[in-house]
Design a protein around this motif. Structure first.
Motif, PDB file in Angstrom:
ATOM      1  N   LYS A  27       0.836  -1.194   0.000  1.00 33.08           N
ATOM      2  CA  LYS A  27       0.000   0.000   0.000  1.00 33.08           C
ATOM      3  C   LYS A  27       0.874   1.249   0.000  1.00 33.08           C
ATOM      4  O   LYS A  27       1.935   1.291   0.627  1.00 33.08           O
ATOM      5  CB  LYS A  27      -0.892  -0.007   1.245  1.00 33.08           C
ATOM      6  CG  LYS A  27      -1.795   1.206   1.393  1.00 33.08           C
ATOM      7  CD  LYS A  27      -2.629   1.077   2.655  1.00 33.08           C
ATOM      8  CE  LYS A  27      -3.484   2.300   2.885  1.00 33.08           C
ATOM      9  NZ  LYS A  27      -4.288   2.175   4.124  1.00 33.08           N
ATOM     10  N   GLY A  28       0.444   2.267  -0.738  1.00 34.91           N
ATOM     11  CA  GLY A  28       1.174   3.525  -0.784  1.00 34.91           C
ATOM     12  C   GLY A  28       2.157   3.626  -1.926  1.00 34.91           C
ATOM     13  O   GLY A  28       2.910   4.593  -2.009  1.00 34.91           O
ATOM     14  N   LYS A  29       2.148   2.634  -2.817  1.00 33.49           N
ATOM     15  CA  LYS A  29       3.083   2.644  -3.939  1.00 33.49           C
ATOM     16  C   LYS A  29       2.357   2.447  -5.265  1.00 33.49           C
ATOM     17  O   LYS A  29       1.303   1.814  -5.323  1.00 33.49           O
ATOM     18  CB  LYS A  29       4.129   1.531  -3.788  1.00 33.49           C
ATOM     19  CG  LYS A  29       5.114   1.750  -2.651  1.00 33.49           C
ATOM     20  CD  LYS A  29       6.175   0.657  -2.644  1.00 33.49           C
ATOM     21  CE  LYS A  29       7.213   0.890  -1.564  1.00 33.49           C
ATOM     22  NZ  LYS A  29       8.271  -0.155  -1.576  1.00 33.49           N
ATOM     23  N   LYS A 178      -2.209   7.544  -4.385  1.00 30.61           N
ATOM     24  CA  LYS A 178      -1.446   6.332  -4.087  1.00 30.61           C
ATOM     25  C   LYS A 178      -1.288   6.034  -2.602  1.00 30.61           C
ATOM     26  O   LYS A 178      -1.194   4.861  -2.221  1.00 30.61           O
ATOM     27  CB  LYS A 178      -0.078   6.394  -4.759  1.00 30.61           C
ATOM     28  CG  LYS A 178       0.929   7.338  -4.101  1.00 30.61           C
ATOM     29  CD  LYS A 178       2.300   7.175  -4.750  1.00 30.61           C
ATOM     30  CE  LYS A 178       3.345   7.997  -4.026  1.00 30.61           C
ATOM     31  NZ  LYS A 178       4.702   7.783  -4.563  1.00 30.61           N
ATOM     32  N   LYS A 179      -1.298   7.035  -1.735  1.00 36.09           N
ATOM     33  CA  LYS A 179      -1.028   6.767  -0.316  1.00 36.09           C
ATOM     34  C   LYS A 179      -2.061   5.846   0.323  1.00 36.09           C
ATOM     35  O   LYS A 179      -1.776   5.158   1.301  1.00 36.09           O
ATOM     36  CB  LYS A 179      -0.919   8.075   0.461  1.00 36.09           C
ATOM     37  CG  LYS A 179      -2.193   8.874   0.587  1.00 36.09           C
ATOM     38  CD  LYS A 179      -1.957  10.170   1.326  1.00 36.09           C
ATOM     39  CE  LYS A 179      -3.215  11.007   1.436  1.00 36.09           C
ATOM     40  NZ  LYS A 179      -4.245  10.382   2.289  1.00 36.09           N
ATOM     41  N   ASP A 180      -3.262   5.810  -0.234  1.00 32.05           N
ATOM     42  CA  ASP A 180      -4.334   4.998   0.338  1.00 32.05           C
ATOM     43  C   ASP A 180      -4.592   3.715  -0.440  1.00 32.05           C
ATOM     44  O   ASP A 180      -5.548   2.995  -0.138  1.00 32.05           O
ATOM     45  CB  ASP A 180      -5.635   5.804   0.402  1.00 32.05           C
ATOM     46  CG  ASP A 180      -5.505   7.019   1.298  1.00 32.05           C
ATOM     47  OD1 ASP A 180      -4.937   6.879   2.403  1.00 32.05           O
ATOM     48  OD2 ASP A 180      -5.963   8.109   0.905  1.00 32.05           O
ATOM     49  N   ASP A 198       6.843   3.961  -8.266  1.00 27.06           N
ATOM     50  CA  ASP A 198       7.787   3.774  -7.167  1.00 27.06           C
ATOM     51  C   ASP A 198       8.627   2.532  -7.390  1.00 27.06           C
ATOM     52  O   ASP A 198       9.786   2.480  -6.978  1.00 27.06           O
ATOM     53  CB  ASP A 198       7.019   3.645  -5.846  1.00 27.06           C
ATOM     54  CG  ASP A 198       6.210   4.885  -5.536  1.00 27.06           C
ATOM     55  OD1 ASP A 198       6.808   5.925  -5.230  1.00 27.06           O
ATOM     56  OD2 ASP A 198       4.972   4.820  -5.625  1.00 27.06           O
TER      57      ASP A 198
END
Length: 222
Positions: A27-29, A178-180, A198
């Motif tokens: 998560k987050g990528k 993307k963070k969520d 990323d």
């Protein structure tokens, strides 16, 4: 949260396309899934989203406590060829989609406000989807995914049908989201992946591997 693929195998009759693929997506990528045309990128997405059964292996999600589960409602899939109800106008489709997903949407916006999120011209909302260009349909399909906001977003060649300005706007939106989420998009264009992702993941020979992008040249994927 992670999405894990373990020893995934998928064959079509005598041809094995996915040959024991393993990878963990966090998560987050934003992940760029690279591979030549025909490498099996769409097949992998179809397996992850349950659009297609696989022969063996495991696909699951883990939470912060490392417990394993798989809820396909948490996976959104934007197809390379948009699948939309072409007998509706853009406005009608957005109203319909928000209505059937209202329990999952925290703050429901107007169709016009949603259209602005993907830089969709408001004047086109009153037109039948049947008359939309491929790029417009792609935007509308992407909008449905944004509205539903699933934890995992699979994008199959999402930007290739968009003009330069629209593609840039879509990239900005994905960066903000993307963070969520876990966002994975497939492409055979290395530069596109380098600009946005990323991590770059290569699907080659039926297996997945994270790669150092300086090792590869864009010609490898043309």
């Amino acid at each position: 949260m992670e999405l894990k693929v373990e020893n995934l195998i998928k064959s079509f009759e005598e041809k094995r396309v996915i040959k024991g693929a393993d990878y963990s997506f966090e998560k987050g990528k934003i992940y760029g899934l690279l591979g030549r045309n025909g490498a099996g990128k769409t097949t992998l997405f179809n397996c992850i989203s349950s659009e297609m059964d696989f022969d063996s292996g495991k696909i699951y999600m883990t939470d912060e406590e490392n417990s394993e589960s798989m809820n396909y409602e948490k996976i959104g899939y934007v197809y390379s060829t948009p699948i939309l109800p072409e007998f509706l106008t853009g406005y009608e489709f957005i109203r319909f989609f928000t209505d059937i997903n209202k329990k999952k949407i925290k703050n429901i916006k107007t169709p016009e406000e949603y259209a602005d999120m993907v830089c969709f011209d408001r004047s086109d909302l009153d037109k039948l989807i049947k008359g939309y260009s491929h790029g417009m349909k792609n935007k509308m399909q992407m909008l449905a995914t944004v509205i539903a906001s699933p934890e995992v977003i699979l994008l199959d060649e999402p930007l290739t049908s968009l003009d330069v300005v629209a593609a840039h706007e879509m990239k900005e939106m994905l960066m903000n989201m993307k963070k969520d989420h876990i966002i994975i998009f497939s492409t055979h264009i290395l530069q596109l992946a380098k600009d946005l992702c990323d991590e770059i993941v290569l699907l080659h020979g039926g297996k997945l591997a994270g790669v150092a992008d300086e090792v590869y040249h864009s010609a490898d994927f043309e």
